[in-house]
Structure formats: C-alpha cells, structure tokens
Design a protein around this motif. Structure first.
Motif, PDB file in Angstrom:
ATOM      1  N   UNK A 122       0.842  -1.190   0.000  1.00 41.50           N
ATOM      2  CA  UNK A 122       0.000   0.000   0.000  1.00 41.50           C
ATOM      3  C   UNK A 122       0.879   1.243   0.000  1.00 41.50           C
ATOM      4  N   UNK A 123       0.342   2.308  -0.548  1.00 38.05           N
ATOM      5  CA  UNK A 123       1.033   3.588  -0.585  1.00 38.05           C
ATOM      6  C   UNK A 123       0.968   4.201   0.819  1.00 38.05           C
ATOM      7  N   UNK A 124       2.118   4.433   1.460  1.00 32.84           N
ATOM      8  CA  UNK A 124       2.079   4.954   2.832  1.00 32.84           C
ATOM      9  C   UNK A 124       1.509   6.369   2.926  1.00 32.84           C
ATOM     10  N   UNK A 125       1.503   7.103   1.829  1.00 31.01           N
ATOM     11  CA  UNK A 125       0.975   8.477   1.862  1.00 31.01           C
ATOM     12  C   UNK A 125      -0.554   8.506   1.753  1.00 31.01           C
ATOM     13  N   UNK A 126      -1.114   7.600   0.963  1.00 29.11           N
ATOM     14  CA  UNK A 126      -2.562   7.604   0.738  1.00 29.11           C
ATOM     15  C   UNK A 126      -3.277   6.479   1.479  1.00 29.11           C
ATOM     16  N   UNK A 127      -2.514   5.464   1.876  1.00 30.09           N
ATOM     17  CA  UNK A 127      -3.134   4.304   2.512  1.00 30.09           C
ATOM     18  C   UNK A 127      -3.890   3.427   1.538  1.00 30.09           C
ATOM     19  N   UNK A 128      -3.616   3.603   0.231  1.00 28.40           N
ATOM     20  CA  UNK A 128      -4.343   2.849  -0.780  1.00 28.40           C
ATOM     21  C   UNK A 128      -3.477   1.767  -1.429  1.00 28.40           C
ATOM     22  N   UNK A 129      -4.145   0.696  -1.843  1.00 26.38           N
ATOM     23  CA  UNK A 129      -3.488  -0.362  -2.597  1.00 26.38           C
ATOM     24  C   UNK A 129      -3.361   0.111  -4.043  1.00 26.38           C
ATOM     25  N   UNK A 130      -2.159   0.079  -4.616  1.00 27.10           N
ATOM     26  CA  UNK A 130      -1.969   0.602  -5.973  1.00 27.10           C
ATOM     27  C   UNK A 130      -2.755  -0.176  -7.016  1.00 27.10           C
ATOM     28  N   UNK A 131      -2.953   0.434  -8.153  1.00 30.78           N
ATOM     29  CA  UNK A 131      -3.710  -0.099  -9.287  1.00 30.78           C
ATOM     30  C   UNK A 131      -5.200  -0.224  -8.947  1.00 30.78           C
ATOM     31  N   UNK A 132      -5.521  -0.997  -7.902  1.00 33.49           N
ATOM     32  CA  UNK A 132      -6.922  -1.125  -7.500  1.00 33.49           C
ATOM     33  C   UNK A 132      -7.479   0.209  -7.006  1.00 33.49           C
ATOM     34  N   UNK A 133      -6.597   1.020  -6.408  1.00 32.79           N
ATOM     35  CA  UNK A 133      -6.972   2.326  -5.870  1.00 32.79           C
ATOM     36  C   UNK A 133      -8.059   2.193  -4.802  1.00 32.79           C
ATOM     37  N   UNK A 134      -7.865   1.221  -3.911  1.00 35.37           N
ATOM     38  CA  UNK A 134      -8.803   1.008  -2.809  1.00 35.37           C
ATOM     39  C   UNK A 134      -8.066   1.157  -1.488  1.00 35.37           C
ATOM     40  N   UNK A 135      -8.793   1.531  -0.452  1.00 32.00           N
ATOM     41  CA  UNK A 135      -8.204   1.716   0.859  1.00 32.00           C
ATOM     42  C   UNK A 135      -7.644   0.398   1.384  1.00 32.00           C
ATOM     43  N   UNK A 136      -6.507   0.485   2.088  1.00 32.92           N
ATOM     44  CA  UNK A 136      -5.910  -0.714   2.646  1.00 32.92           C
ATOM     45  C   UNK A 136      -6.872  -1.434   3.590  1.00 32.92           C
ATOM     46  N   UNK A 137      -7.687  -0.671   4.316  1.00 29.83           N
ATOM     47  CA  UNK A 137      -8.608  -1.307   5.267  1.00 29.83           C
ATOM     48  C   UNK A 137      -9.599  -2.219   4.545  1.00 29.83           C
ATOM     49  N   UNK A 138      -9.805  -1.988   3.235  1.00 29.35           N
ATOM     50  CA  UNK A 138     -10.669  -2.893   2.466  1.00 29.35           C
ATOM     51  C   UNK A 138     -10.124  -4.306   2.492  1.00 29.35           C
ATOM     52  N   UNK A 139      -8.787  -4.437   2.401  1.00 25.12           N
ATOM     53  CA  UNK A 139      -8.169  -5.766   2.432  1.00 25.12           C
ATOM     54  C   UNK A 139      -8.396  -6.444   3.778  1.00 25.12           C
ATOM     55  N   UNK A 140      -8.278  -5.687   4.863  1.00 29.43           N
ATOM     56  CA  UNK A 140      -8.512  -6.279   6.183  1.00 29.43           C
ATOM     57  C   UNK A 140      -9.978  -6.667   6.336  1.00 29.43           C
ATOM     58  N   UNK A 141     -10.889  -5.854   5.799  1.00 26.43           N
ATOM     59  CA  UNK A 141     -12.312  -6.194   5.837  1.00 26.43           C
ATOM     60  C   UNK A 141     -12.587  -7.462   5.027  1.00 26.43           C
ATOM     61  N   UNK A 142     -11.883  -7.614   3.901  1.00 23.62           N
ATOM     62  CA  UNK A 142     -12.067  -8.801   3.068  1.00 23.62           C
ATOM     63  C   UNK A 142     -11.678 -10.065   3.825  1.00 23.62           C
ATOM     64  N   UNK A 143     -10.542 -10.010   4.508  1.00 25.43           N
ATOM     65  CA  UNK A 143     -10.068 -11.179   5.252  1.00 25.43           C
ATOM     66  C   UNK A 143     -11.072 -11.562   6.338  1.00 25.43           C
ATOM     67  N   UNK A 144     -11.587 -10.571   7.043  1.00 28.91           N
ATOM     68  CA  UNK A 144     -12.566 -10.840   8.103  1.00 28.91           C
ATOM     69  C   UNK A 144     -13.845 -11.431   7.522  1.00 28.91           C
ATOM     70  N   UNK A 145     -14.319 -10.866   6.413  1.00 32.03           N
ATOM     71  CA  UNK A 145     -15.576 -11.321   5.820  1.00 32.03           C
ATOM     72  C   UNK A 145     -15.469 -12.730   5.261  1.00 32.03           C
ATOM     73  N   UNK A 146     -14.309 -13.081   4.692  1.00 30.68           N
ATOM     74  CA  UNK A 146     -14.135 -14.417   4.122  1.00 30.68           C
ATOM     75  C   UNK A 146     -14.202 -15.498   5.195  1.00 30.68           C
ATOM     76  N   UNK A 147     -13.651 -15.203   6.383  1.00 32.89           N
ATOM     77  CA  UNK A 147     -13.719 -16.163   7.474  1.00 32.89           C
ATOM     78  C   UNK A 147     -13.015 -17.476   7.201  1.00 32.89           C
ATOM     79  N   UNK A 148     -11.901 -17.426   6.499  1.00 36.33           N
ATOM     80  CA  UNK A 148     -11.178 -18.644   6.113  1.00 36.33           C
ATOM     81  C   UNK A 148      -9.883 -18.828   6.900  1.00 36.33           C
ATOM     82  N   UNK A 149      -9.747 -18.151   8.031  1.00 31.26           N
ATOM     83  CA  UNK A 149      -8.543 -18.249   8.860  1.00 31.26           C
ATOM     84  C   UNK A 149      -7.299 -17.869   8.062  1.00 31.26           C
ATOM     85  N   UNK A 150      -7.435 -16.833   7.239  1.00 32.90           N
ATOM     86  CA  UNK A 150      -6.317 -16.364   6.432  1.00 32.90           C
ATOM     87  C   UNK A 150      -5.491 -15.359   7.224  1.00 32.90           C
ATOM     88  N   UNK A 151      -4.214 -15.291   6.936  1.00 36.85           N
ATOM     89  CA  UNK A 151      -3.336 -14.287   7.507  1.00 36.85           C
ATOM     90  C   UNK A 151      -3.061 -13.225   6.441  1.00 36.85           C
TER      91      UNK A 151
END
Length: 218
Positions: free
Chosen positions: A52-81
């Motif tokens: 992620x870009x440390x200045x914007x907090x966004x994942x490059x190319x996708x242009x989405x907030x890093x917290x979206x990735x953490x939300x994805x992991x929680x929502x999937x519920x697959x014991x992913x790291x």
C-alpha cells in the motif's frame, strides 16, 4: 505489519504467499488455491501479501483503501493471515523487488520456515512477459500462477458462481469509455457487454484498462 489469524504455534509444512490486490484476479487465484490445496489449516497456511502507498493508505492499481483488504479477510472467514507492507507509488521495479524480498524474509522468520518452503502465488491471467519477469525476479522461491492461461469461460464460472461474493465493483478505470465507470458493478452481464461491444478492452481488464474490488458477504 502482519496480522496472524491463528495464534497457535504449529509446524508449517506449506506456506503459500498470495499476492493480494483486493480485486477479482487475486480472489480467483485464492479460489483456485482452495480447490487445489483444500481448506487453509495450521500446517498448510495461505498468507495474503499486499502493498500500500504509505501516503494515501491505498493499494496501488486497485486504488482502494488498505482497510478494504482487512475487511475482506474478516468477511471471508477462512482463517487467512494478511501481511501488508508500505511501497511508494510509482517506484522503480528494483525498489518493488527489494521491498517484497524484505517482506518475505519477515514472513520466514515469523512462521519459522526456510525460504525453500515458500510458494509465491500470483494472479496473472495471460501476460507471459509479466509472468516471466516475476519468476525471474523471485527465482529463489517457487512461483505459481494458478489462473494463468485459463479460459475466460472457466474464470467466469469460477468468479460469478462464488458463494462468498456479495458484489464486485469497478474501482479504477484507465481507458476512455462510457461503458466503465468507477462504482459500477462488475458482473457477468457487464463482462459480456465488454466482450461483445468493446473489442479494444479486455473483458477482465488484463491490460490494465480497469481494476476491481471484491466485497464479500458478511
């Protein structure tokens, strides 16, 4: 920084590091991994690695907030790291490789595994030059490309029939077209519209024409 879903210390026999963007391609790759390897477990781990870009907090190319990735992991519920590492935007390839190698070294230490046990997993579809570049840059690791050269009909079936997905959004558009707008839902209907009416656009955006963010059911 790394967020480990499982705190138990177990002997890991397989550690797959999936390069995660939060978009449809990395998600399809995860589905393929689960099909091939079975459910994520304490000895057979899947780690999602994102930058992620440390200045914007966004994942490059996708242009989405890093917290979206953490939300994805929680929502999937697959014991992913999930491991996230900062990466300056528009950096040179050499900087990218150096940052990723340091992150992989950190993963080896955290999981107490040798480099030889790491399997780097990428979601490239059919761009051979990019696949070959990754394999060359990370030649000290085993590299896998589970969805590479798969037919688009197979990928559509994999993606659009997934029980985990609530919806997929267009998160970034890099071409001039009225057919694609940020915030639109990317579904099978839009895929077919692109395929049938816009021959200059890859219907999965493999040439960077557009990017997506996957939202999972809670």
């Amino acid at each position: 920084k790394s967020a480990r879903a499982s705190q138990a210390v177990c002997e890991i026999t397989s550690l797959k590091v999936l390069f995660w963007s939060g978009g449809k391609d990395s998600y399809m790759t995860l589905l393929k991994l689960l099909q091939e390897s079975g459910t994520n477990s304490s000895t057979n781990r899947i780690v999602l690695l994102t930058t992620f870009d440390p200045e914007t907090g966004k994942i490059p190319e996708q242009d989405i907030e890093f917290r979206t990735a953490t939300d994805q992991v929680k929502a999937l519920g697959l014991d992913l790291d999930l491991m996230a590492t900062p990466l300056p935007s528009s950096c040179a390839n050499s900087v990218y490789v150096d940052v990723v190698n340091k992150a992989l070294d950190a993963l080896c230490k955290e999981y107490d595994v040798p480099k030889s046990s790491l399997n780097l997993v990428f979601g490239d579809l059919h761009l051979k030059d990019i696949r070959d570049w990754r394999a060359q840059m990370f030649s000290q690791y085993q590299c896998s490309f589970p969805i590479f050269d798969k037919s688009y009909s197979e990928l559509c079936s994999l993606l659009f029939s997934s029980d985990y997905v609530d919806h997929i959004e267009i998160s970034n558009v890099t071409v001039e077209t009225d057919m694609l707008k940020v915030g639109m839902t990317f579904d099978e209907r839009l895929y077919n519209t692109i395929k049938d009416q816009a021959p200059h656009i890859d219907p999965f955006g493999e040439l960077g024409e557009f990017h997506t963010a996957v939202f999972f059911k809670q």
